[in-house]
Design a protein around this motif. Structure first.
Motif, PDB file in Angstrom:
ATOM      1  N   TYR A  58      -1.966  10.314  -2.500  1.00 52.52           N
ATOM      2  CA  TYR A  58      -1.662   9.079  -2.598  1.00 52.52           C
ATOM      3  C   TYR A  58      -2.826   8.157  -2.797  1.00 52.52           C
ATOM      4  N   VAL A  59      -4.184   8.768  -2.754  1.00 51.73           N
ATOM      5  CA  VAL A  59      -5.483   7.999  -2.644  1.00 51.73           C
ATOM      6  C   VAL A  59      -5.792   7.787  -4.305  1.00 51.73           C
ATOM      7  N   ASP A  60      -5.873   6.496  -4.544  1.00 53.42           N
ATOM      8  CA  ASP A  60      -6.294   6.005  -5.952  1.00 53.42           C
ATOM      9  C   ASP A  60      -7.335   6.572  -6.474  1.00 53.42           C
ATOM     10  N   PRO A  61      -7.501   7.250  -7.799  1.00 51.49           N
ATOM     11  CA  PRO A  61      -8.700   7.715  -8.269  1.00 51.49           C
ATOM     12  C   PRO A  61      -9.304   6.624  -9.127  1.00 51.49           C
ATOM     13  N   THR A  90     -11.370   3.779 -10.105  1.00 43.40           N
ATOM     14  CA  THR A  90     -12.744   3.068  -9.719  1.00 43.40           C
ATOM     15  C   THR A  90     -12.260   1.605  -9.132  1.00 43.40           C
ATOM     16  N   GLY A  91     -12.802   1.304  -8.102  1.00 42.90           N
ATOM     17  CA  GLY A  91     -12.466  -0.301  -7.579  1.00 42.90           C
ATOM     18  C   GLY A  91     -11.145  -0.376  -6.968  1.00 42.90           C
ATOM     19  N   SER A  92     -10.267   0.406  -6.958  1.00 43.02           N
ATOM     20  CA  SER A  92      -8.923   0.118  -6.666  1.00 43.02           C
ATOM     21  C   SER A  92      -8.719  -0.092  -4.985  1.00 43.02           C
ATOM     22  N   GLU A  93      -9.663   0.357  -4.285  1.00 41.36           N
ATOM     23  CA  GLU A  93      -9.955   0.132  -3.022  1.00 41.36           C
ATOM     24  C   GLU A  93     -10.121  -1.120  -2.585  1.00 41.36           C
ATOM     25  N   LEU A  94     -10.518  -2.052  -3.533  1.00 45.15           N
ATOM     26  CA  LEU A  94     -11.129  -3.596  -3.238  1.00 45.15           C
ATOM     27  C   LEU A  94      -9.947  -4.571  -3.073  1.00 45.15           C
ATOM     28  N   ASN A  95      -9.653  -4.981  -2.240  1.00 41.41           N
ATOM     29  CA  ASN A  95      -8.915  -6.293  -2.155  1.00 41.41           C
ATOM     30  C   ASN A  95      -7.430  -5.741  -2.313  1.00 41.41           C
ATOM     31  N   GLY A  96      -7.083  -4.797  -1.910  1.00 44.92           N
ATOM     32  CA  GLY A  96      -5.591  -4.032  -2.026  1.00 44.92           C
ATOM     33  C   GLY A  96      -5.242  -4.022  -3.415  1.00 44.92           C
ATOM     34  N   GLU A  97      -6.184  -3.601  -4.477  1.00 46.06           N
ATOM     35  CA  GLU A  97      -5.774  -3.709  -5.828  1.00 46.06           C
ATOM     36  C   GLU A  97      -5.224  -2.334  -6.446  1.00 46.06           C
ATOM     37  N   SER A  98      -4.993  -1.512  -5.427  1.00 41.03           N
ATOM     38  CA  SER A  98      -4.398  -0.082  -5.784  1.00 41.03           C
ATOM     39  C   SER A  98      -2.835  -0.234  -6.247  1.00 41.03           C
ATOM     40  N   SER A  99      -2.589   0.431  -7.437  1.00 42.77           N
ATOM     41  CA  SER A  99      -1.210   0.212  -7.932  1.00 42.77           C
ATOM     42  C   SER A  99      -0.223   1.370  -7.443  1.00 42.77           C
ATOM     43  N   VAL A 100      -0.673   2.516  -6.666  1.00 44.52           N
ATOM     44  CA  VAL A 100      -0.059   3.521  -6.162  1.00 44.52           C
ATOM     45  C   VAL A 100       0.941   3.313  -5.582  1.00 44.52           C
ATOM     46  N   SER A 101       2.216   3.758  -5.650  1.00 46.99           N
ATOM     47  CA  SER A 101       3.382   3.479  -5.004  1.00 46.99           C
ATOM     48  C   SER A 101       3.576   4.772  -4.223  1.00 46.99           C
ATOM     49  N   TYR A 102       4.578   4.405  -3.096  1.00 46.46           N
ATOM     50  CA  TYR A 102       5.084   5.078  -2.166  1.00 46.46           C
ATOM     51  C   TYR A 102       6.444   5.732  -2.661  1.00 46.46           C
ATOM     52  N   VAL A 103       6.527   6.995  -2.491  1.00 47.20           N
ATOM     53  CA  VAL A 103       7.754   7.647  -2.881  1.00 47.20           C
ATOM     54  C   VAL A 103       8.684   7.874  -1.589  1.00 47.20           C
ATOM     55  N   VAL A 104       9.944   7.346  -1.921  1.00 48.01           N
ATOM     56  CA  VAL A 104      10.864   7.697  -0.726  1.00 48.01           C
ATOM     57  C   VAL A 104      11.888   8.573  -1.082  1.00 48.01           C
TER      58      VAL A 104
END
Length: 604
Positions: free
Chosen positions: A434-437, A439-453
């Protein structure tokens, strides 16, 4: 807008739905407020606050969902769709909206029953009366709530169409909810005798499911899995020839084109922020403030040891010591123990199930193309063994971090002693899943990785477990081997003689790690109180870490090689253990609403 205005247009209905979907319960979340992720409480990982502060078990108030305000709003939504919307909007679309609302309600009841056992099934809009005791309904049986969920999914699936959208209820999402709910109910019935021994079966049936119901539930689980297969719209993710990278990609690829995902909670990093990567990313890689986020998900050695050897298909502990496994005291700074020597820190993890590298960043791993620095310290060679040199405060990482010119502790940790040592690894491991590869996606909540249910991999393992209980080993093998072949190749498949319930349990542990299954799996198998008992001598209740040290022995044959120290994590219950007791199989049933017809849960 009035209800009449809202429910007379699809735009209005969809605005209501946005609110309802946003309020679905996912105990693990990626938003800014989720600092103490539930994935860190048990034997998958630790995080900073729970390493230092989570010193007692969470008790019976852990994960209590009792939200009849939300149930009421869902019932009002359904009533308005059946009255105001009828004749006002496209009828096919209206029927879908009704089915969708029933899915949302069933999902909510599922989250309540897995937490509390039987709860009142309220499906109509109730109104206040002068005598409110008429509204004081008793708890329904645990089995009745599961029956309701299963029957609702059977009733609505034909109204869902063939859409494969991942962010709204679909036919596949209905079948996946049925599949999981039926497995849970079937397992509780299958383990009825264990529940009886643990005093978990209330005479009213509010908790506990009769053993005679097991077969029907387990068959329902299998039936739902087969229907998902027959849809032909979902398949295991197999887009990368590198098996570790393929497994990691499964959880960071765009949900819209992910063939395995059935239902997820989506984040785009713009309208819906995702702060998970900021909290989990290695310190040495992050572009964010190194002292405020990073390294908060620290997988533990307990989980790492569960990834099988590829060559033997056996679960074997990481081999850190010559001869028998050892356990060291974290406070000791010298040792005469015999360690296995490794040329590179990653060598100790060779020949492991590729899902290990796809899930966990171990010493020697790279992330975003950069080598991580998980060195705990230097092992300075002595006449009798090693003296261990390391920094004890995070503030010393930038200076005072050398011994005879040699770096002692890496930027990602681990280290001990000082409680200011947050935002580094405490276990020797970090999270990749789930950690976004990007670059920069950790800044300001900018990651677009989703959570699988819900995803197909879970459905296949649900079916394998159900088939095993039913005595159908051939079907169980077929399902579990689909998952194992994707994980480790054709040679990683099990034979009939190798298939046991313990193998199925372990397969769920590694395939579904950090997807919020471990807690409920341990409870429905009725083994949590024994596995996680508060006993310092229990190898399953203790939490273990593995710290890497680089040998410093100028001119010696072992100079520059690596050793690893296995230690018990400190600052937990009894200074290193997990604590679960019989009162925690069910969360505390709320007793504050004045309803005289409710009863407390067992052992409380």
């Amino acid at each position: 807008m009035t209800e009449e205005q809202t429910y007379s247009s699809e735009t209005g209905i969809q605005s209501i739905l946005s609110n309802l979907y946003a309020r679905l319960t996912c105990w693990q979340d990626f938003n800014q407020d989720s600092e103490s992720y539930d994935m860190c409480r048990w034997d998958e990982a630790l995080n900073n606050s729970q390493y230092w502060s989570f010193a007692t078990n969470p008790g019976t108030n852990y994960r209590v969902l009792y939200d009849y305000g939300f149930i009421r709003e869902l019932n009002i939504h359904l009533r308005n769709l059946e009255t105001i919307s009828k004749g006002s909007i496209n009828e096919d679309n209206r029927r879908y909206y009704v089915a969708e609302a029933r899915w949302l309600r069933a999902y909510t009841y599922f989250k309540m029953v897995e937490s509390l056992g039987g709860v009142p099934l309220v499906t109509d809009v109730t109104e206040y009366t002068e005598d409110p005791t008429k509204l004081a309904v008793p708890r329904d049986k645990e089995s009745a709530v599961y029956d309701f969920i299963i029957s609702e999914m059977d009733a609505i699936k034909s109204e869902m169409g063939n859409s494969t959208v991942r962010t709204r209820a679909t036919k596949a999402a209905a079948l996946a909810l049925k599949c999981r709910a039926a497995l849970y109910a079937g397992t509780l019935a299958y383990n009825h005798d264990k529940s009886e021994y643990l005093n978990l079966n209330l005479p009213s049936g509010a908790t506990g499911i009769d053993k005679s119901l097991a077969q029907d539930y387990l068959q329902a689980c299998l039936s739902a899995a087969r229907e998902i297969e027959q849809l032909g719209s979902y398949e295991l993710y197999k887009k990368n020839s590198n098996l570790s990278d393929n497994y990691a990609d499964l959880f960071v690829s765009a949900y819209s084109s992910n063939p395995e995902w059935i239902f997820c909670k989506a984040y785009d990093g713009v309208n819906v922020s995702n702060y998970f990567t900021a909290r989990a990313i290695p310190r040495s890689v992050s572009a964010s403030d190194l002292n405020k986020t990073t390294c908060q998900i620290n997988p533990v050695l307990n989980l790492v040891n569960c990834y099988e050897r590829l060559s033997t298909k056996s679960v074997e502990d990481i081999d850190a010591y010559v001869g028998e496994e050892q356990l060291e005291d974290m406070t000791i700074t010298s040792s005469s123990m015999q360690y296995n020597l490794y040329d590179n820190p990653e060598d100790i993890f060779a020949d492991r199930d590729p899902r290990l590298a796809g899930t966990i960043l171990t010493p020697g791993s790279k992330f975003r193309g950069q080598a991580l620095d998980l060195q705990a310290g230097l092992a300075v060679s002595t006449a009798t063994g090693y003296d261990f040199k390391s920094v004890t405060k995070k503030t010393e990482l930038a200076n005072a971090n050398t011994y005879e010119g040699q770096k002692m502790t890496g930027a990602d940790g681990p280290m001990r002693e000082d409680q200011s040592n947050v935002y580094i690894s405490h276990t020797g491991f970090l999270l990749r899943k789930y950690v976004d590869p990007t670059t920069g996606s950790e800044l300001n909540g900018e990651s677009s990785v989703s959570y699988v249910v819900f995803r197909l991999g879970e459905v296949l393992l649900n079916a394998a477990e159900a088939a095993f209980y039913l005595g159908d080993k051939e079907t169980a093998l077929s399902y579990i081997n689909q998952v194992r072949e994707r994980a480790g190749g054709a040679d990683f498949k099990l034979t009939a003689s190798e298939l046991t319930l313990d193998r199925i349990m372990n397969e769920r542990r590694v395939e579904l790690a950090f997807e919020d299954h471990r807690w409920i799996d341990m409870k429905r198998w009725r083994i949590a109180d024994e596995y996680w008992k508060d006993d310092i001598n229990s190898p399953t209740a203790s939490v273990y870490v593995l710290w890497p040290y680089k040998i410093y022995n100028p001119g010696g044959a072992d100079d520059g090689k690596w050793i690893f120290r296995k230690m018990r994590a400190m600052h937990r219950v009894n200074d290193g253990t997990i604590a679960f007791d019989r009162s925690m199989y069910y969360s505390a049933y709320p007793q504050t609403e004045g309803n005289p017809n409710t009863e407390k849960n067992p052992n409380q």
